[in-house]
Design an enzyme around this catalytic site. Structure first.
Site, PDB file in Angstrom:
ATOM      1  N   ARG A 130       0.821   6.250  -9.657  1.00  0.00           N
ATOM      2  CA  ARG A 130       2.069   5.703 -10.216  1.00  0.00           C
ATOM      3  C   ARG A 130       3.216   5.730  -9.206  1.00  0.00           C
ATOM      4  NH1 ARG A 130       0.143   8.800 -14.480  1.00  0.00           N
ATOM      5  NH2 ARG A 130      -0.836   7.505 -16.070  1.00  0.00           N
ATOM      6  N   LYS A 152      10.559  -5.253  -0.956  1.00  0.00           N
ATOM      7  CA  LYS A 152       9.667  -6.199  -1.641  1.00  0.00           C
ATOM      8  C   LYS A 152       8.252  -5.984  -1.105  1.00  0.00           C
ATOM      9  CE  LYS A 152      12.575 -10.181  -2.756  1.00  0.00           C
ATOM     10  NZ  LYS A 152      12.803 -11.608  -2.465  1.00  0.00           N
ATOM     11  N   GLU A 194      13.588 -15.801  11.948  1.00  0.00           N
ATOM     12  CA  GLU A 194      14.275 -14.990  10.932  1.00  0.00           C
ATOM     13  C   GLU A 194      15.528 -14.321  11.519  1.00  0.00           C
ATOM     14  OE1 GLU A 194      13.390 -15.059   7.775  1.00  0.00           O
ATOM     15  OE2 GLU A 194      11.223 -15.474   7.698  1.00  0.00           O
ATOM     16  N   LYS A 235      20.648  -7.571   6.455  1.00  0.00           N
ATOM     17  CA  LYS A 235      19.704  -7.517   5.334  1.00  0.00           C
ATOM     18  C   LYS A 235      20.001  -6.286   4.468  1.00  0.00           C
ATOM     19  CE  LYS A 235      15.210  -8.114   3.469  1.00  0.00           C
ATOM     20  NZ  LYS A 235      13.848  -8.579   3.581  1.00  0.00           N
ATOM     21  N   GLU A 245      17.514  -9.293  -6.359  1.00  0.00           N
ATOM     22  CA  GLU A 245      17.737 -10.729  -6.167  1.00  0.00           C
ATOM     23  C   GLU A 245      18.194 -11.447  -7.439  1.00  0.00           C
ATOM     24  OE1 GLU A 245      15.004 -12.620  -3.392  1.00  0.00           O
ATOM     25  OE2 GLU A 245      15.391 -14.533  -4.344  1.00  0.00           O
ATOM     26  N   ARG A 249      21.175 -11.957  -2.788  1.00  0.00           N
ATOM     27  CA  ARG A 249      19.957 -11.786  -1.974  1.00  0.00           C
ATOM     28  C   ARG A 249      19.255 -13.114  -1.742  1.00  0.00           C
ATOM     29  NH1 ARG A 249      15.549  -6.775  -2.075  1.00  0.00           N
ATOM     30  NH2 ARG A 249      14.229  -7.635  -0.446  1.00  0.00           N
ATOM     31  N   ASN A 253      16.960 -16.570   1.550  1.00  0.00           N
ATOM     32  CA  ASN A 253      15.952 -17.632   1.437  1.00  0.00           C
ATOM     33  C   ASN A 253      16.366 -18.910   2.153  1.00  0.00           C
ATOM     34  OD1 ASN A 253      14.410 -15.940  -0.117  1.00  0.00           O
ATOM     35  ND2 ASN A 253      15.287 -16.659  -2.045  1.00  0.00           N
ATOM     36  N   HIS A 256      13.809 -21.411   3.225  1.00  0.00           N
ATOM     37  CA  HIS A 256      12.534 -21.018   2.619  1.00  0.00           C
ATOM     38  C   HIS A 256      12.014 -22.016   1.573  1.00  0.00           C
ATOM     39  CE1 HIS A 256      13.157 -17.392   4.864  1.00  0.00           C
ATOM     40  NE2 HIS A 256      12.063 -16.828   4.393  1.00  0.00           N
ATOM     41  N   HIS A 260       8.495 -22.864   2.571  1.00  0.00           N
ATOM     42  CA  HIS A 260       7.322 -22.482   1.782  1.00  0.00           C
ATOM     43  C   HIS A 260       6.466 -23.703   1.439  1.00  0.00           C
ATOM     44  CE1 HIS A 260       8.931 -18.357   0.219  1.00  0.00           C
ATOM     45  NE2 HIS A 260       8.357 -18.267   1.399  1.00  0.00           N
ATOM     46  N   HIS A 274       4.576 -18.548   9.199  1.00  0.00           N
ATOM     47  CA  HIS A 274       5.723 -18.461   8.290  1.00  0.00           C
ATOM     48  C   HIS A 274       7.048 -18.748   9.016  1.00  0.00           C
ATOM     49  CE1 HIS A 274       8.216 -17.016   4.990  1.00  0.00           C
ATOM     50  NE2 HIS A 274       8.821 -16.201   5.834  1.00  0.00           N
TER      51      HIS A 274
HETATM   52  P1  NAD Z   1       1.139 -10.307  10.325  1.00  0.00           P
HETATM   53  O1  NAD Z   1       1.363  -9.000   9.706  1.00  0.00           O
HETATM   54  O2  NAD Z   1      -0.065 -11.073   9.913  1.00  0.00           O
HETATM   55  O3  NAD Z   1       1.113 -10.144  11.906  1.00  0.00           O
HETATM   56  C1  NAD Z   1       0.882 -11.285  12.705  1.00  0.00           C
HETATM   57  C2  NAD Z   1      -0.268 -11.023  13.685  1.00  0.00           C
HETATM   58  O4  NAD Z   1       0.196 -10.177  14.723  1.00  0.00           O
HETATM   59  C3  NAD Z   1      -1.493 -10.334  13.086  1.00  0.00           C
HETATM   60  O5  NAD Z   1      -2.642 -10.905  13.660  1.00  0.00           O
HETATM   61  C4  NAD Z   1      -1.332  -8.901  13.557  1.00  0.00           C
HETATM   62  O6  NAD Z   1      -2.582  -8.241  13.664  1.00  0.00           O
HETATM   63  C5  NAD Z   1      -0.695  -9.083  14.900  1.00  0.00           C
HETATM   64  N1  NAD Z   1       0.137  -7.967  15.368  1.00  0.00           N
HETATM   65  C6  NAD Z   1       1.043  -7.283  14.644  1.00  0.00           C
HETATM   66  N2  NAD Z   1       1.714  -6.436  15.424  1.00  0.00           N
HETATM   67  C7  NAD Z   1       1.211  -6.574  16.673  1.00  0.00           C
HETATM   68  C8  NAD Z   1       1.528  -5.985  17.912  1.00  0.00           C
HETATM   69  N3  NAD Z   1       2.544  -5.114  18.049  1.00  0.00           N
HETATM   70  N4  NAD Z   1       0.801  -6.351  18.992  1.00  0.00           N
HETATM   71  C9  NAD Z   1      -0.187  -7.287  18.877  1.00  0.00           C
HETATM   72  N5  NAD Z   1      -0.510  -7.908  17.737  1.00  0.00           N
HETATM   73  C10 NAD Z   1       0.190  -7.550  16.637  1.00  0.00           C
HETATM   74  O7  NAD Z   1       2.364 -11.304  10.107  1.00  0.00           O
HETATM   75  P2  NAD Z   1       3.959 -11.128  10.094  1.00  0.00           P
HETATM   76  O8  NAD Z   1       4.471 -12.394  10.638  1.00  0.00           O
HETATM   77  O9  NAD Z   1       4.411  -9.854  10.677  1.00  0.00           O
HETATM   78  O10 NAD Z   1       4.276 -11.052   8.535  1.00  0.00           O
HETATM   79  C11 NAD Z   1       3.985 -12.120   7.672  1.00  0.00           C
HETATM   80  C12 NAD Z   1       3.880 -11.566   6.266  1.00  0.00           C
HETATM   81  O11 NAD Z   1       5.121 -10.967   5.908  1.00  0.00           O
HETATM   82  C13 NAD Z   1       3.585 -12.618   5.215  1.00  0.00           C
HETATM   83  O12 NAD Z   1       2.549 -12.158   4.391  1.00  0.00           O
HETATM   84  C14 NAD Z   1       4.890 -12.717   4.418  1.00  0.00           C
HETATM   85  O13 NAD Z   1       4.669 -13.041   3.078  1.00  0.00           O
HETATM   86  C15 NAD Z   1       5.434 -11.331   4.569  1.00  0.00           C
HETATM   87  N6  NAD Z   1       6.889 -11.223   4.406  1.00  0.00           N
HETATM   88  C16 NAD Z   1       7.356 -10.291   3.539  1.00  0.00           C
HETATM   89  C17 NAD Z   1       8.726 -10.129   3.350  1.00  0.00           C
HETATM   90  C18 NAD Z   1       9.236  -9.051   2.452  1.00  0.00           C
HETATM   91  O14 NAD Z   1      10.439  -8.993   2.201  1.00  0.00           O
HETATM   92  N7  NAD Z   1       8.392  -8.185   1.959  1.00  0.00           N
HETATM   93  C19 NAD Z   1       9.630 -10.927   4.075  1.00  0.00           C
HETATM   94  C20 NAD Z   1       9.125 -11.875   4.956  1.00  0.00           C
HETATM   95  C21 NAD Z   1       7.741 -12.017   5.119  1.00  0.00           C
END
Ligand code: NAD
Length: 375
Positions: A130, A152, A194, A235, A245, A249, A253, A256, A260, A274
């Protein structure tokens, strides 16, 4: 905009949530001190490190060494890299492995990775027993400026992205900017979209600073820490005002709604990351704003110029493979955002750093605009 600090000084940004406030610590080579920070925060706790196979190869050994040095028992949970891991099957595995690692209330989950790991491990932490606490150690630029902050967490549903999740704030975010040195350049660039977004939302000076200093952000000098700190501060401020949000917040977006839809049209694949989708989405949001006479065409053009200079895509035509038409994009926007009586909420701009929530945009206008963009 903050004053730039001397290289080497870690920067701390406070996320001021009543009762659940936490620090984002930003600086170069902080991973070696992770164990000591966790020991100070939660004496006697054990940890389960959740990471992906790419990050494990590069940085897991150092994370484990820092826990060993601090006398902390650490287990590892390594999952396949990529968005596909934000699914029920991997979520189940992570939860079961956290339980098997005997993580109890008072212990910690550590998310060592990009946004995928942060979202998945954070969601697992929110549900196991939990809710147990977790620490974010973001390893992509996107995760350091965006996904690790704000609480999030989610996995994807067959009906769409991030539909199964929870708000669960971390107890610490440790952003070691040296970890970005091993990031493939295209992923670094996608995260930069971003960073630019924060300037475009509400800090024109920061955007101008980025126009002058973006190369240093990529090179990894103190400019990188500065850009990450400014982004996190913005942020953190927004999240502290509107955690769930219901208001401000939504400004985060920017880009986005279009972004998206483009990501969905590209099948959430490596055809379009993304951040790349957000880059095109922000260009479209500014072009749409200019078309409505809200912002000057010169500002909209400046957005294109900067993102293109960095090497980000700025036009739908740059997405490889089959291109969606305006009707398909409108359909995808409708799946992602609520359309009420043919009206949509968009984030538009009156200029650089002057974004606002526009709650009553006619979908027919958007369709016409997109048709023009795709011509
Ligand atoms: P990711 O986590 O898939 O990382 C991208 C790639 O880089 C992966 O292949 C990973 O293995 C590699 N990688 C990561 N760190 C590395 C490093 N230091 N050296 C070498 N390789 C490395 O993608 P991302 O772009 O970090 O995140 C995208 C995700 O984030 C999506 O799922 C999206 O929905 C989510 N997201 C969440 C929020 C939130 O507020 N929670 C906001 C924006 C995006």
């Amino acid at each position: 905009m903050t004053v730039q600090l001397r290289p080497g000084d870690p920067i701390t940004v406070d996320v001021a949530l009543a009762g659940r406030a936490y620090d984002i610590v930003i600086g170069r080579s902080l991973l070696a001190g992770l164990g000591a920070r966790v020991a100070a925060l939660r004496p006697g706790a054990r940890v389960a490190i959740v990471t992906d196979d790419n990050v494990a190869k590069q940085h897991l050994a150092q994370a484990e060494a820092s826990f060993a040095q601090a006398g902390i028992e650490a287990s590892r949970i390594i999952i396949p890299a990529g968005e596909a891991s934000k699914c029920y099957a991997v979520f189940e595995r992570v939860c079961e492995d956290i339980v098997a690692a005997r993580i109890e209330r008072g212990d910690l989950v550590v998310a060592l990775g990009g946004g995928v790991i942060g979202d998945l491990a954070g969601f697992a932490a929110s549900t196991v027993r939990r809710g147990v606490d977790y620490v974010q150690v973001p390893t992509t630029l996107l995760a350091q400026v965006d996904s690790s902050v704000g609480g999030k967490t989610a996995i994807n549903s067959r009906h769409g992205k991030n539909l199964i999740g929870a708000f669960h704030q971390p107890v610490l975010v440790l952003a070691d900017t040296a970890l970005l040195d091993t990031l493939p350049e295209r992923i670094m660039r996608a995260g930069y979209a971003e960073v630019a977004k924060y300037g475009l939302i509400s800090d024109a000076d920061f955007f101008a600073w980025l126009e002058a200093n973006w190369r240093d952000v990529f090179a990894g000098t103190a400019a990188r820490e500065h850009a990450i700190a400014v982004s996190c501060r913005m942020k953190a401020d927004i999240v502290a005002r509107d955690e769930r949000e219901t208001g401000d917040r939504a400004l985060l977006n920017l880009g986005h709604t279009f972004g998206h839809a483009l990501e969905a049209a590209a099948g959430f694949s490596d055809r379009l990351y993304h951040g790349e989708a957000i880059s095109i989405g922000m260009v479209l949001a500014f072009a749409f704003s200019a078309r409505r006479g809200l912002c000057s065409p010169a500002d909209a053009e400046r957005v294109v110029r900067h993102l293109a200079a960095v090497g980000l895509p700025t036009r739908i035509a740059e997405i490889p493979g089959e291109r969606p038409d305006a009707d398909r994009l409108i359909e995808l926007i409708g799946q992602d955002k609520k359309v009420k009586r043919g009206r949509l909420t968009f984030i538009l701009a009156r200029g650089i750093g002057k974004s606002f929530i526009a709650p009553d945009i006619d979908v027919a206008d958007v369709r016409e605009f997109l048709t023009g963009q795709l011509a």
